[in-house]
Design an enzyme around this catalytic site. Structure first.
Site, PDB file in Angstrom:
ATOM      1  N   LEU A   1       0.806  -1.218   0.000  1.00  0.00           N
ATOM      2  CA  LEU A   1       0.000   0.000   0.000  1.00  0.00           C
ATOM      3  C   LEU A   1       0.842   1.273   0.000  1.00  0.00           C
ATOM      4  CD1 LEU A   1      -2.614  -1.193   2.631  1.00  0.00           C
ATOM      5  CD2 LEU A   1      -2.731  -1.386   0.141  1.00  0.00           C
TER       6      LEU A   1
ATOM      7  N   HIS B   1      -3.674   4.358  -1.901  1.00  0.00           N
ATOM      8  CA  HIS B   1      -4.591   3.385  -1.274  1.00  0.00           C
ATOM      9  C   HIS B   1      -5.168   3.975   0.014  1.00  0.00           C
ATOM     10  CE1 HIS B   1      -1.852   0.402  -3.394  1.00  0.00           C
ATOM     11  NE2 HIS B   1      -3.036   0.051  -3.837  1.00  0.00           N
TER      12      HIS B   1
ATOM     13  N   GLU C   1       0.164   5.921  -0.335  1.00  0.00           N
ATOM     14  CA  GLU C   1      -0.798   6.957   0.094  1.00  0.00           C
ATOM     15  C   GLU C   1      -2.053   6.996  -0.768  1.00  0.00           C
ATOM     16  OE1 GLU C   1       0.934  10.884   0.743  1.00  0.00           O
ATOM     17  OE2 GLU C   1       2.758   9.855   1.388  1.00  0.00           O
TER      18      GLU C   1
END
Ligand code: PAF
Length: 289
Positions: free
Chosen positions: A33, A37, A35
């Site tokens: 992940l 996401h 930012e």
């Protein structure tokens, strides 16, 4: 934050929430992940009582020559990010939990899937739609969140949801960019420092396109010629496609207006990067660097 790995446990959790009349947001991801996401989780938290994030590298959306085994994974790090962004449940099934050995049922969207990335990534969107249809059945969310960076994925999922009458709102969220304009992507980790620098040509070229449109251009050929010429100034950039498409059907168009999409896929070394903007939704600031 609860980590759930089976469909049965997920159903039990969802039943509890539904019985209490609580709303559920779902953010599907393949992990690793960033930012971009995290922003999906933030939107979901604002809109819903509970947020579920799935972390599942979906094998059926990868082609035989694609990077399934090499796809970056770090579940522990992902969980820290998800927890920090208020996620209530992480759905993290093994492939065997999602697909029976004799699995043979797919959700396949024609037309919208046939252009852009779908033209070269055979069965990619069939794999995406199938896993999303399964997540919708398992999680039964009120809203499902996708990044606009994957503009075709968003259009394909919207069409599937409409055509198959899934009772869910599909929410498209703005692309999150690095300071120099590069759209955030789990694949950016594949770029060497030199390639990372060269990758700025994508957002620079989108910015050129946006400037031309602001100055009145509405002719696809004129726009695309200028954008391709600009991409060619970067020796490490190898164009897969640059297109102007109808924002709903994803079909190429000769003249464009509000809601249509300018999209590109460009290889920098071995890494294929995508990016886009929607005409009339040009608040995305692509910094001049
Ligand atoms: O965009 C992605 O990460 C994937 O295509 C998705 C939507 C999680 C489906 O596997």
């Amino acid at each position: 934050m609860r980590i759930i790995t089976t469909i049965a446990e997920m159903h039990a959790q969802i039943e509890t929430w539904k019985n209490a009349d609580q709303t559920i947001g779902l953010c599907p991801t393949m992990g690793y992940l960033h930012e971009g996401h995290a922003s999906l989780m933030d939107y979901s938290n604002e809109d819903n009582d509970y947020t579920v994030a799935s972390v599942f590298v979906n094998p059926i959306q990868f082609g035989p020559n694609e990077d399934l085994s090499k796809y970056p994974r770090d579940f522990e790090r992902d969980c820290k990010i998800l927890e920090a962004h208020g996620v209530d449940v992480v759905f993290h099934p093994e492939p065997e939990e999602m697909y029976f050995p004799d699995f043979c049922t797919y959700a396949d969207v024609d037309v919208v899937s046939d252009t852009l990335c779908g033209a070269t990534r055979e069965n990619h969107f069939r794999g995406v739609c199938t896993v999303i249809a399964k997540f919708l059945n398992v999680v039964q969310p009120d809203k499902i969140y996708f990044g606009k960076k994957d503009a075709q994925q968003l259009a394909v999922v919207r069409r599937m949801v409409r055509d198959l009458n899934f009772d869910v709102d599909v929410v498209g969220c703005p692309t999150v960019r690095e300071e120099d304009g590069l759209a955030m992507s789990s694949r950016n980790v594949y770029l060497s420092p030199e390639e990372r620098k060269a990758a700025r040509i994508l957002s620079r070229t989108l910015r050129l396109g946006q400037d031309m449109i602001r100055e009145g251009c509405s002719d696809s050929k004129e726009l695309l010629d200028a954008m391709k010429t600009n991409l060619a100034t970067e020796p490490m950039a190898d164009i897969d496609y640059v297109e102007v498409v109808d924002g709903i059907s994803m079909q190429p168009i000769e003249t464009f207006g509000k809601g249509d999409v300018v999209a590109m896929a460009v290889r920098i070394g071995a890494t294929r990067l995508i990016d886009n903007f929607t005409v009339g939704d040009m608040a995305i600031e692509i910094p001049e660097v």
